[in-house]
Write a protein that holds these residues in place. Structure first.
Motif, PDB file in Angstrom:
ATOM      1  N   ASP A 147       1.219  14.488  -1.464  1.00 47.41           N
ATOM      2  CA  ASP A 147      -0.240  15.134  -1.505  1.00 47.41           C
ATOM      3  C   ASP A 147      -1.068  15.066  -0.259  1.00 47.41           C
ATOM      4  O   ASP A 147      -2.236  15.490  -0.360  1.00 47.41           O
ATOM      5  N   SER A 152       4.763  12.356  -5.263  1.00 44.37           N
ATOM      6  CA  SER A 152       3.377  11.488  -5.192  1.00 44.37           C
ATOM      7  C   SER A 152       3.216  10.796  -6.684  1.00 44.37           C
ATOM      8  O   SER A 152       2.887  11.380  -7.722  1.00 44.37           O
ATOM      9  N   ASP A 207       0.676  -1.215   0.126  1.00 44.15           N
ATOM     10  CA  ASP A 207       0.188   0.028  -0.019  1.00 44.15           C
ATOM     11  C   ASP A 207       1.201   1.438  -0.017  1.00 44.15           C
ATOM     12  O   ASP A 207       0.228   2.251  -0.110  1.00 44.15           O
ATOM     13  N   GLY A 247       2.644   2.087  -2.505  1.00 40.83           N
ATOM     14  CA  GLY A 247       2.399   2.882  -3.776  1.00 40.83           C
ATOM     15  C   GLY A 247       3.524   2.010  -4.715  1.00 40.83           C
ATOM     16  O   GLY A 247       3.604   2.813  -5.777  1.00 40.83           O
ATOM     17  N   LYS A 248       3.914   1.059  -4.458  1.00 45.90           N
ATOM     18  CA  LYS A 248       4.872   0.280  -5.396  1.00 45.90           C
ATOM     19  C   LYS A 248       4.127  -0.150  -6.785  1.00 45.90           C
ATOM     20  O   LYS A 248       4.877   0.415  -7.921  1.00 45.90           O
ATOM     21  N   THR A 249       3.109  -0.276  -6.975  1.00 48.27           N
ATOM     22  CA  THR A 249       2.357  -0.657  -8.116  1.00 48.27           C
ATOM     23  C   THR A 249       2.086   0.780  -8.821  1.00 48.27           C
ATOM     24  O   THR A 249       2.535   0.812  -9.969  1.00 48.27           O
ATOM     25  N   THR A 250       1.852   1.820  -8.149  1.00 45.63           N
ATOM     26  CA  THR A 250       1.572   3.073  -8.864  1.00 45.63           C
ATOM     27  C   THR A 250       2.667   3.621  -9.224  1.00 45.63           C
ATOM     28  O   THR A 250       2.769   4.002 -10.495  1.00 45.63           O
TER      29      THR A 250
HETATM   30  P1  G4P Z   1       1.303  -1.118  -3.471  1.00 49.95           P
HETATM   31  O1  G4P Z   1       1.542  -1.536  -4.763  1.00 49.95           O
HETATM   32  O2  G4P Z   1       2.787  -0.696  -2.895  1.00 49.95           O
HETATM   33  O3  G4P Z   1       0.466  -2.133  -2.468  1.00 49.95           O
HETATM   34  O4  G4P Z   1       0.571   0.251  -3.304  1.00 49.95           O
HETATM   35  P2  G4P Z   1      -0.458   0.497  -4.718  1.00 49.95           P
HETATM   36  O5  G4P Z   1       0.326   1.184  -5.715  1.00 49.95           O
HETATM   37  O6  G4P Z   1      -1.524  -0.372  -5.055  1.00 49.95           O
HETATM   38  O7  G4P Z   1      -0.933   1.889  -3.805  1.00 49.95           O
HETATM   39  C1  G4P Z   1      -1.906   1.963  -2.646  1.00 49.95           C
HETATM   40  C2  G4P Z   1      -2.872   2.793  -2.635  1.00 49.95           C
HETATM   41  O8  G4P Z   1      -2.097   4.301  -2.630  1.00 49.95           O
HETATM   42  C3  G4P Z   1      -3.733   3.034  -3.833  1.00 49.95           C
HETATM   43  O9  G4P Z   1      -5.104   3.292  -3.282  1.00 49.95           O
HETATM   44  C4  G4P Z   1      -3.229   4.250  -4.494  1.00 49.95           C
HETATM   45  O10 G4P Z   1      -4.146   4.790  -5.538  1.00 49.95           O
HETATM   46  C5  G4P Z   1      -2.728   5.048  -3.553  1.00 49.95           C
HETATM   47  N1  G4P Z   1      -1.483   5.927  -3.967  1.00 49.95           N
HETATM   48  C6  G4P Z   1      -0.321   5.740  -4.571  1.00 49.95           C
HETATM   49  N2  G4P Z   1       0.312   6.846  -4.783  1.00 49.95           N
HETATM   50  C7  G4P Z   1      -0.257   7.696  -4.239  1.00 49.95           C
HETATM   51  C8  G4P Z   1       0.137   9.183  -3.919  1.00 49.95           C
HETATM   52  O11 G4P Z   1       1.045   9.523  -4.396  1.00 49.95           O
HETATM   53  N3  G4P Z   1      -0.911   9.876  -3.201  1.00 49.95           N
HETATM   54  C9  G4P Z   1      -1.926   9.184  -2.632  1.00 49.95           C
HETATM   55  N4  G4P Z   1      -2.835  10.035  -1.975  1.00 49.95           N
HETATM   56  N5  G4P Z   1      -2.384   8.087  -2.942  1.00 49.95           N
HETATM   57  C10 G4P Z   1      -1.608   7.426  -3.648  1.00 49.95           C
HETATM   58  P3  G4P Z   1      -6.205   2.314  -3.297  1.00 49.95           P
HETATM   59  O12 G4P Z   1      -7.319   3.020  -2.724  1.00 49.95           O
HETATM   60  O13 G4P Z   1      -5.873   1.407  -2.527  1.00 49.95           O
HETATM   61  O14 G4P Z   1      -6.434   2.034  -4.782  1.00 49.95           O
HETATM   62  P4  G4P Z   1      -7.095   2.524  -5.879  1.00 49.95           P
HETATM   63  O15 G4P Z   1      -8.405   2.589  -5.804  1.00 49.95           O
HETATM   64  O16 G4P Z   1      -6.517   4.254  -6.026  1.00 49.95           O
HETATM   65  O17 G4P Z   1      -6.645   1.943  -7.102  1.00 49.95           O
END
Ligand code: G4P
Length: 526
Positions: A142, A255, A20, A22-25
């Motif tokens: 953010d 972010s 969670d 943000g690795k996948t993102t």
């Molecule tokens: P992971 O692979 O490390 O487990 O993490 P992943 O990228 O799936 O990100 C986990 C959650 O954090 C996702 O939300 C993603 O959208 C959010 N996220 C990633 N980068 C940022 C960022 O820079 N800022 C914010 N505010 N959130 C971020 P989710 O609700 O679990 O999934 P989704 O519905 O957005 O796909």
């Protein structure tokens, strides 16, 4: 292109984080910058597609955690980037540890609000042991989170990394205005809802206070200058060699979801991250530039197509050039193999390749030849080291629940243990089979896969064990004595090596004291 040019081009790395963070993102945004995918969401939708096409992934979907380790490659600014994705869930940590044997550097993603989490600590420890160069990316600026300096302290303390920021945030959450890039002396201004690739970047030296104030407003500019002064006083100047030696980790802020700070990270990464390096074998060091090809298998992925029990062995190329349809030596089996359909993983797509170079990861169709750690060479018997199995910590007896299908069960167990999903032990006194794993989730994975892929049914019976450790000794008598005296605590692993089953840490300690000539090993590679 010469072998040397090919090697110099490559950057093979892994992204690790607690789930969670943000690795996948981040992976997805890197692929977007590399032009490997066109739309945001492609990696996630790929995740979903994988669920739909593989029974194994069904478990992942049900549990909402990332089980699979995938490989994605793309070209960016003259470099070929290979990203090895790693499962964040702790029950699959062993998978991740092994993947880390195939990378040359690592990016660690940390959530600005949560700071350093437990899974990150463990993974970074593995990287530290191997002196893998590490870049830290602090994500989700953010949102409101911890203070930048507090985070740096936390990273130094919990991850035991010496750090130096190469970018610095200006505010966070609602007040987040952007980051100052200390590597290139640029101010990057954040646009809250700007998910497009371009960022507003202003080339501006920190000494130009007037322009800083113009862009940030007086209070934010003052705060930034104050922070930068602290950074210059407290943190070391970035030294490339120290980073390459694993002694200094640069830190970036951004972010990922907003595409912010990702390009800075990538641009700096391709400048500083190491190209494919040397690898150790039991026999000698292998240099990437050697003419003869060599590589090792670090992961086996089963059942890409649920209708067939084929597997894909992921091989990291360590030296020379790998070619399709050329005969190579499978060192453990002492037999010659050639591969007519080796695959590479460009972005989300798999394609057959004719050749590959050090640093590349190649998928080899495997009807059951490989197990983790196996090496392929042009004839030299090399055994790559550092791809261990860890002594498991969770145990259950496995019982055949369908006597008509015991062959299927045996075959399934053999193959699953070759993949490294779990370890299988056979007790010396009564021949009962024990499954040992690092995480509890693997028991469900095994049961599910045995049923869906092999048509075998099993059930588990509880077993209270603390640890299983491999034992060796220079003294044959000492070994004989422990095996005779402790027969009920003895088992063999699938290679027939002796294993001591300790009921408790106390029992283990006692055994170590009572049998001083015996060596107890907590990794299978010794
Ligand atoms: P992971 O692979 O490390 O487990 O993490 P992943 O990228 O799936 O990100 C986990 C959650 O954090 C996702 O939300 C993603 O959208 C959010 N996220 C990633 N980068 C940022 C960022 O820079 N800022 C914010 N505010 N959130 C971020 P989710 O609700 O679990 O999934 P989704 O519905 O957005 O796909």
């Amino acid at each position: 292109m010469s072998l040397q040019t090919e090697i110099k081009k490559r950057r093979t790395f892994g992204i690790v984080s607690h789930p969670d963070a943000g690795k996948t993102t981040l992976t997805e945004k890197l692929l977007l910058f590399g032009g490997a995918i066109q739309t945001a969401g492609a990696v996630k939708s790929n995740k979903i597609k994988r669920h739909a096409t593989s029974d194994f992934m069904e478990i992942e979907r049900q549990r909402g955690i990332s089980v699979a380790t995938s490989v994605m490659a793309f070209n960016y600014n003259g470099r070929k980037i290979n990203i090895l994705d790693t499962p964040g869930h702790q029950d699959f940590a062993e998978d991740t540890y092994r993947t880390l044997t195939a990378v040359d550097s690592v990016i660690v993603v940390i959530d600005v609000a949560k700071g350093v989490e437990i899974q990150t600590e463990k993974l970074v420890e593995v990287c530290r042991m191997r002196k893998t160069p590490i870049i830290v990316f602090i994500n989700k600026l953010d949102r409101e989170g911890k203070d930048g300096f507090d985070l740096l302290d936390e990273i130094e303390e919990k991850l035991q990394l010496r750090v130096t920021p190469l970018s610095w945030p200006i505010g966070m959450g609602q007040r987040f205005k952007g980051v100052y890039n200390l590597f290139e002396h640029k101010l990057n201004l954040f646009k809250p809802h700007g998910k497009q690739l371009d960022e507003e970047t202003v080339e501006i030296k920190e000494t130009d206070q007037e322009t800083l104030s113009l862009h940030l407003g007086d209070p934010a500019a003052e705060e930034l200058l104050h922070d930068l002064e602290i950074i210059h006083t407290v943190y070391p100047v970035f030294d490339h060699q120290e980073y390459l030696d694993g002694r200094l980790s640069p830190v970036f802020f951004g972010s990922a979801i907003n595409n912010f700070g990702v390009k800075e990270l990538l641009d700096c990464f391709i400048q500083i991250a190491p190209p494919p390096g040397k690898r150790d074998t039991q026999e000698r060091e292998v240099m990437p530039l050697e003419k003869e090809f060599s590589g090792f298998v670090f992961k086996i992925h089963a059942n890409m197509d649920p209708k067939h029990r084929d597997r894909i062995a992921f091989m990291r190329i360590c030296s020379g050039k790998f070619e399709r349809n050329k005969n190579y030596l499978h060192v453990r089996k002492g037999k010659s193999l050639k591969f007519s359909n080796p695959t590479a993983f460009m972005a989300a797509k798999k394609s057959v390749i004719d050749q590959a170079y050090p640093g590349d990861i190649v998928g080899l169709y495997d009807p059951g030849n490989f197990k983790i750690g196996d090496s392929l060479t042009e004839g030299e018997p090399l055994h790559f080291v550092g791809i261990p199995s860890f002594s498991p910590e969770q145990f259950r007896y496995i019982v055949n629940a369908d006597p008509m299908r015991s062959k299927q069960l045996q075959k399934g167990l053999m193959q699953l243990t070759e993949e490294g999903v779990a370890q299988l032990f056979t007790k010396e006194d009564n021949g009962r089979k024990i499954i040992g794993t690092v995480g509890a989730l693997q028991f469900d994975v095994i049961q599910y896969r045995l049923e869906h892929e092999y048509g075998a049914a099993c059930r588990y019976e509880p077993l209270n064990l603390h640890k299983a450790c491999w034992i060796t000794s220079d003294s044959k008598e000492a070994l004989k004595e422990i095996v005779t005296r402790r027969k009920k605590d003895m088992a063999r692993d699938r290679e027939g090596r002796l294993v001591f089953l300790a009921e408790s840490s106390w029992a283990l300690k006692m055994a170590q004291e009572n049998h001083p000539e015996i060596e107890f090993h907590f990794k299978s590679e010794f």
